[in-house]
Design an enzyme around this catalytic site. Structure first.
Site, PDB file in Angstrom:
ATOM      1  N   LYS A 273      -4.267 -14.290   0.573  1.00 36.58           N
ATOM      2  CA  LYS A 273      -4.895 -13.488  -0.481  1.00 36.58           C
ATOM      3  C   LYS A 273      -5.773 -14.374  -1.358  1.00 36.58           C
ATOM      4  CE  LYS A 273      -1.200 -10.030  -1.102  1.00 36.58           C
ATOM      5  NZ  LYS A 273      -1.956  -8.840  -0.676  1.00 36.58           N
ATOM      6  N   ARG A 347       5.101  -3.754   6.397  1.00 33.55           N
ATOM      7  CA  ARG A 347       5.418  -2.813   7.482  1.00 33.55           C
ATOM      8  C   ARG A 347       6.246  -3.474   8.579  1.00 33.55           C
ATOM      9  NH1 ARG A 347      -0.822  -1.554   8.351  1.00 33.55           N
ATOM     10  NH2 ARG A 347      -0.731  -2.045   6.131  1.00 33.55           N
TER      11      ARG A 347
HETATM   12  N1  BES Z   1       1.891  -6.146  -1.002  1.00 32.77           N
HETATM   13  C1  BES Z   1       0.610  -5.782  -0.513  1.00 32.77           C
HETATM   14  C2  BES Z   1       0.115  -4.456  -1.079  1.00 32.77           C
HETATM   15  C3  BES Z   1      -0.217  -4.441  -2.545  1.00 32.77           C
HETATM   16  C4  BES Z   1      -1.488  -4.763  -2.972  1.00 32.77           C
HETATM   17  C5  BES Z   1       0.735  -4.061  -3.479  1.00 32.77           C
HETATM   18  C6  BES Z   1      -1.772  -4.733  -4.321  1.00 32.77           C
HETATM   19  C7  BES Z   1       0.430  -4.037  -4.824  1.00 32.77           C
HETATM   20  C8  BES Z   1      -0.832  -4.375  -5.245  1.00 32.77           C
HETATM   21  C9  BES Z   1       0.656  -5.655   0.995  1.00 32.77           C
HETATM   22  O1  BES Z   1       1.529  -6.499   1.650  1.00 32.77           O
HETATM   23  C10 BES Z   1      -0.703  -5.990   1.492  1.00 32.77           C
HETATM   24  O2  BES Z   1      -1.102  -7.100   1.345  1.00 32.77           O
HETATM   25  N2  BES Z   1      -1.377  -5.016   2.072  1.00 32.77           N
HETATM   26  C11 BES Z   1      -2.694  -5.212   2.560  1.00 32.77           C
HETATM   27  C12 BES Z   1      -2.762  -4.536   3.913  1.00 32.77           C
HETATM   28  C13 BES Z   1      -4.010  -4.881   4.679  1.00 32.77           C
HETATM   29  C14 BES Z   1      -4.004  -6.336   5.110  1.00 32.77           C
HETATM   30  C15 BES Z   1      -4.072  -3.986   5.902  1.00 32.77           C
HETATM   31  C16 BES Z   1      -3.660  -4.573   1.588  1.00 32.77           C
HETATM   32  O3  BES Z   1      -3.365  -3.530   1.024  1.00 32.77           O
HETATM   33  O4  BES Z   1      -4.719  -5.160   1.365  1.00 32.77           O
HETATM   34 MN    MN Z   2       0.656  -8.387   2.071  1.00 33.72          MN
END
Ligand code: BES
Ligand code: MN
Ligand code: ZN
Length: 495
Positions: A273, A347
């Site tokens: 990230k 997931r």
């Molecule tokens: N934990 C995150 C989702 C999230 C993002 C929760 C912001 C709270 C605030 C999750 O694990 C994630 O990173 N999801 C990605 C999925 C993508 C790579 C398909 C996302 O939402 O960007």
């Molecule tokens: Mn994630």
């Protein structure tokens, strides 16, 4: 400690307390008890509201001096908004406004309960009021050197003596304690909550309850074929755990499974990230915290159904041992997943947990997870997305959330989008090959692991965290979902 709420029938003008909180509706319509305050001020209340520009809007408060005419030392007016719109949630918010306003005194008496329409259920109103008071008093001060904890100890709720109302106040205090526990764990820095630490915290919370705790670690994770948990966890120095909780009251005829995402920190892994994207990722175990917290009060609330809780706990980190984009994992139910983005980790661990819930023959499953940023794009940061495989079950979850006062909104799982998860080499890929609808493709991914059991999914990426103090939420972890899960377990019927 949250203030205790108790019911008293002393009239507003005679009750002894540091502060008396009375309701004022929109357009300065005086609520119960406000007349007595007006009398004590020699009819000067209107002028006072004028000067302060106080109109009785929801969330407004105004301190008013008293000249020793009342049992209370001071008065605060609490704006309630329109009288006809006074829902339990509005009462919950008013309770929070009162608690915030009263943080420097020890006791408050309030007429807020009597402000509700006579046709409404006084027990539901009392529960909402006491939840608002407790949650509005919540503060996370562990790391503040100049902490100023709330001094509020007692809230005297003025109302007719009624056993149901008294029981509702007790119920609210149990529920609010569970929510506060979840908030504490979510607000705790990731450095202080390795997967093993979350297990320790859960054990401490559940000690003395009849909840059975089982923990899988190391070899046991492999033996149980938790390929998602092992794969996501392998990049961190702090090893994963899988927590299984069981509440098994005698005579239970139905089994409800609760599954919560427990990523103690989500760096994204090798699909790292941004710095900003990581700032709040200690929050990524909010679903797991909600499951543990909700289960801690089931016995106290005399829940009749059997409830199983599953919380996979991992830290998602990049390292020489981390899972790589392109690697393939085998989930507990045998399905293989090509991991094209290591940031779609939630997931993968939920897939193992759902598979176990299916193996253990749950009658219905609900999972709760901070799963996708896409869900926040769709619904904003205060509303959870609700998806599922069985319409009556989804409706049951939605109704429970509505009663609990936690906003959720249904999203579809279009079968047409399933092909976006087709992998070149495995049964599934962990991210969509398309660009849109990320909350839905995440839901479709999970559905693959719920088999034919009635399953519902709450994406709480938005509401798990509050970006500012708001109503009964305090900036940071909200404990979203705890109240819904408790309500769901309390009213569960096999779909
Ligand atoms: N934990 C995150 C989702 C999230 C993002 C929760 C912001 C709270 C605030 C999750 O694990 C994630 O990173 N999801 C990605 C999925 C993508 C790579 C398909 C996302 O939402 O960007
Ligand atoms: Mn994630
Ligand atoms: Zn995550």
């Amino acid at each position: 400690m949250a203030p205790t709420c108790s019911l008293i029938s002393t009239p507003a003008d005679r009750v002894r307390a540091d502060l008396l909180a009375v309701a004022v509706f929109a357009d300065r319509e005086l609520g119960p008890g406000a007349e007595a305050v007006d009398d004590a001020l020699g009819g000067g209340l209107g002028e006072f509201m004028d000067e302060a520009d106080f109109s009785g809007k929801r969330g407004e408060t105004l301190a008013v001096p008293t000249n020793g005419q009342l049992g209370a030392k001071a008065v605060v007016l609490v704006g309630m908004g329109k009288r006809d719109d006074l829902s339990p949630d509005a009462i919950r918010r008013a309770g929070a406004a009162l608690a915030r306003r009263a943080k420097n005194v020890r006791s408050v008496a309030t007429t807020l309960l009597d402000a509700a329409p006579p046709s409404s259920d006084p027990a539901l109103n009392a529960q909402a009021l006491a939840e608002g008071v407790a949650l509005g008093s919540y503060q996370f001060l562990r790391y503040k050197r100049d902490a100023k904890p709330s001094r509020l100890e007692r809230v005297l709720v003025i109302g007719r003596n009624n056993a149901k109302v008294r029981a509702a106040l007790d119920r609210a205090s149990a529920i609010a304690a569970a929510v506060s526990w979840a908030r504490d764990l979510v607000n705790e820095p990731a450095g202080a909550k390795a997967p093993a630490d979350v297990v320790t915290a859960a054990r401490a919370l559940l000690r003395g309850t009849n909840i059975k705790v089982k923990v899988y670690a190391g070899e046991a994770l492999e033996r149980e074929r938790f390929g998602g948990v092992v794969g996501v966890g392998q990049g961190s120095e702090r090893a994963p755990r899988f927590l299984r909780l069981a509440y098994e009251p005698a005579g239970a005829k139905t089994t409800l499974a609760l599954v919560g995402k427990g990523v103690v920190f989500d760096s994204g892994g090798l699909s790292l990230k941004t710095a900003g994207g990581m700032e709040t990722m200690k929050t990524d175990m909010s679903g797991g915290a909600a499951v543990i917290a909700a289960m801690s009060v089931l016995a106290q609330l005399n829940v009749k159904t059997r409830v199983l809780g599953y919380v996979p706990l991992v830290e998602n980190m990049p390292s020489g041992t981390a899972i790589r984009p392109g690697d393939v994992l085998t989930i507990r139910n045998g399905k293989t997943v090509e991991v094209l983005n290591t940031d779609a980790e939630g997931r993968l661990i939920l897939a193992d947990a759902l598979s176990l819930a299916v193996d253990e023959k749950a009658d219905a499953i609900v999972d709760i997870a901070t799963l996708t940023g896409a869900c926040m794009v769709a619904l904003g940061d205060k509303v959870a997305g609700l998806m599922g495989s069985d319409d009556p079950w989804v409706a049951q979850v939605r109704d429970a959330a509505d009663r609990a006062g936690e906003p959720v909104w249904p999203l579809p799982l279009p079968t047409d989008y399933r092909k976006l998860l087709d992998s070149e080499i495995a049964d599934l890929r962990n991210i969509s090959s398309g660009s849109y609808g990320g909350a839905l493709t995440a839901g479709l991914f999970l559905k693959e692991f719920a088999s034919d059991v009635a399953w519902a999914h709450l994406d709480i990426a938005g509401p798990a965290r509050a970006s500012s103090d708001d109503g009964y939420n305090t900036k940071g972890g909200t404990g979203f979902g705890v109240r819904t899960l408790i309500e769901l377990a309390t009213t569960f019927s096999k779909p």
